[in-house]
Scaffold this motif. Structure first.
Motif, PDB file in Angstrom:
ATOM      1  N   UNK A  23      37.379  20.505 -23.363  1.00 33.82           N
ATOM      2  CA  UNK A  23      36.858  21.818 -23.738  1.00 33.82           C
ATOM      3  C   UNK A  23      37.090  22.032 -25.230  1.00 33.82           C
ATOM      4  N   UNK A  24      36.046  22.482 -25.913  1.00 32.36           N
ATOM      5  CA  UNK A  24      36.170  22.772 -27.329  1.00 32.36           C
ATOM      6  C   UNK A  24      36.612  24.207 -27.568  1.00 32.36           C
ATOM      7  N   UNK A  25      36.788  24.550 -28.843  1.00 33.49           N
ATOM      8  CA  UNK A  25      37.224  25.901 -29.217  1.00 33.49           C
ATOM      9  C   UNK A  25      36.216  26.968 -28.824  1.00 33.49           C
ATOM     10  N   UNK A  26      34.956  26.584 -28.685  1.00 34.10           N
ATOM     11  CA  UNK A  26      33.896  27.546 -28.345  1.00 34.10           C
ATOM     12  C   UNK A  26      33.262  27.187 -27.001  1.00 34.10           C
ATOM     13  N   UNK A  27      34.086  26.750 -26.052  1.00 33.67           N
ATOM     14  CA  UNK A  27      33.603  26.372 -24.726  1.00 33.67           C
ATOM     15  C   UNK A  27      32.916  27.566 -24.068  1.00 33.67           C
ATOM     16  N   UNK A  28      31.699  27.346 -23.603  1.00 42.83           N
ATOM     17  CA  UNK A  28      30.884  28.428 -23.027  1.00 42.83           C
ATOM     18  C   UNK A  28      31.208  28.563 -21.543  1.00 42.83           C
ATOM     19  N   UNK A  29      31.615  29.746 -21.161  1.00 41.63           N
ATOM     20  CA  UNK A  29      31.996  29.987 -19.770  1.00 41.63           C
ATOM     21  C   UNK A  29      30.864  30.614 -18.947  1.00 41.63           C
ATOM     22  N   UNK A  30      29.989  31.414 -19.597  1.00 41.19           N
ATOM     23  CA  UNK A  30      28.946  32.078 -18.801  1.00 41.19           C
ATOM     24  C   UNK A  30      27.929  31.050 -18.318  1.00 41.19           C
ATOM     25  N   UNK A  31      27.461  31.241 -17.101  1.00 45.00           N
ATOM     26  CA  UNK A  31      26.632  30.238 -16.424  1.00 45.00           C
ATOM     27  C   UNK A  31      25.346  29.921 -17.185  1.00 45.00           C
ATOM     28  N   UNK A  32      24.639  30.933 -17.656  1.00 43.43           N
ATOM     29  CA  UNK A  32      23.367  30.701 -18.352  1.00 43.43           C
ATOM     30  C   UNK A  32      23.585  29.907 -19.640  1.00 43.43           C
ATOM     31  N   UNK A  33      24.564  30.303 -20.428  1.00 45.66           N
ATOM     32  CA  UNK A  33      24.850  29.599 -21.677  1.00 45.66           C
ATOM     33  C   UNK A  33      25.326  28.180 -21.436  1.00 45.66           C
ATOM     34  N   UNK A  34      26.136  28.003 -20.400  1.00 47.62           N
ATOM     35  CA  UNK A  34      26.643  26.671 -20.078  1.00 47.62           C
ATOM     36  C   UNK A  34      25.513  25.751 -19.635  1.00 47.62           C
ATOM     37  N   UNK A  35      24.533  26.275 -18.890  1.00 49.01           N
ATOM     38  CA  UNK A  35      23.404  25.449 -18.440  1.00 49.01           C
ATOM     39  C   UNK A  35      22.560  24.977 -19.618  1.00 49.01           C
ATOM     40  N   UNK A  36      22.345  25.839 -20.586  1.00 46.43           N
ATOM     41  CA  UNK A  36      21.584  25.456 -21.782  1.00 46.43           C
ATOM     42  C   UNK A  36      22.338  24.365 -22.545  1.00 46.43           C
ATOM     43  N   UNK A  37      23.634  24.563 -22.722  1.00 46.77           N
ATOM     44  CA  UNK A  37      24.437  23.578 -23.453  1.00 46.77           C
ATOM     45  C   UNK A  37      24.469  22.256 -22.696  1.00 46.77           C
ATOM     46  N   UNK A  38      24.601  22.325 -21.389  1.00 52.84           N
ATOM     47  CA  UNK A  38      24.632  21.116 -20.562  1.00 52.84           C
ATOM     48  C   UNK A  38      23.324  20.334 -20.689  1.00 52.84           C
ATOM     49  N   UNK A  39      22.194  21.046 -20.687  1.00 53.87           N
ATOM     50  CA  UNK A  39      20.886  20.387 -20.813  1.00 53.87           C
ATOM     51  C   UNK A  39      20.778  19.662 -22.156  1.00 53.87           C
ATOM     52  N   UNK A  40      21.200  20.300 -23.234  1.00 52.17           N
ATOM     53  CA  UNK A  40      21.140  19.675 -24.561  1.00 52.17           C
ATOM     54  C   UNK A  40      22.089  18.473 -24.638  1.00 52.17           C
ATOM     55  N   UNK A  41      23.252  18.617 -24.032  1.00 48.00           N
ATOM     56  CA  UNK A  41      24.245  17.538 -24.003  1.00 48.00           C
ATOM     57  C   UNK A  41      23.665  16.317 -23.277  1.00 48.00           C
TER      58      UNK A  41
END
Length: 111
Positions: A23-41
């Motif tokens: 987990x980074x310093x700006x780890x996204x916890x909200x589901x919508x934001x995490x899904x976007x980040x996961x897709x880009x990752x």
């Protein structure tokens, strides 16, 4: 297996680099934001896999600090660092990482 056979197997090992994502310093916890980040990752990772640079991707099923392990088919840590730093999730601070030089044995595989 004899000690001689074991030594022969070990001497045929190949160097790789493993990235451990946390987990980074700006780890996204909200589901919508995490899904976007996961897709880009995963876009980034699948591109590296298509280029033959990443072989194995392990995502954790636990909710701890460690999030993933990635096996790079490269031995140059500086090159792997550049590739991992190119991950949008790392750039955004969602993930941090550490690199480790490892040795893989011939015939090892995930099935």
């Amino acid at each position: 297996m004899t000690q001689e056979q074991i030594k022969k197997e070990l001497s045929a090992g190949k160097p790789y680099v493993v990235a451990i994502l946390t987990k980074g310093d700006k780890f996204i916890m909200d589901k919508a934001g995490a899904e976007v980040m996961r897709a880009r990752h995963f876009e980034h990772l699948f591109q590296l896999r298509a280029e033959g640079k990443v072989s194995v991707i392990f995502g954790t099923r636990e909710n701890g600090e460690m999030r993933a392990i990635e096996l790079f088919l490269l031995s140059d840590k500086a090159e792997v660092e550049r590739l991992v730093n190119g991950d949008p999730a790392v750039q955004a601070g969602h993930f941090a990482f550490e690199l480790h030089a490892v040795t893989g044995l011939p015939g090892d595989a995930v099935k």
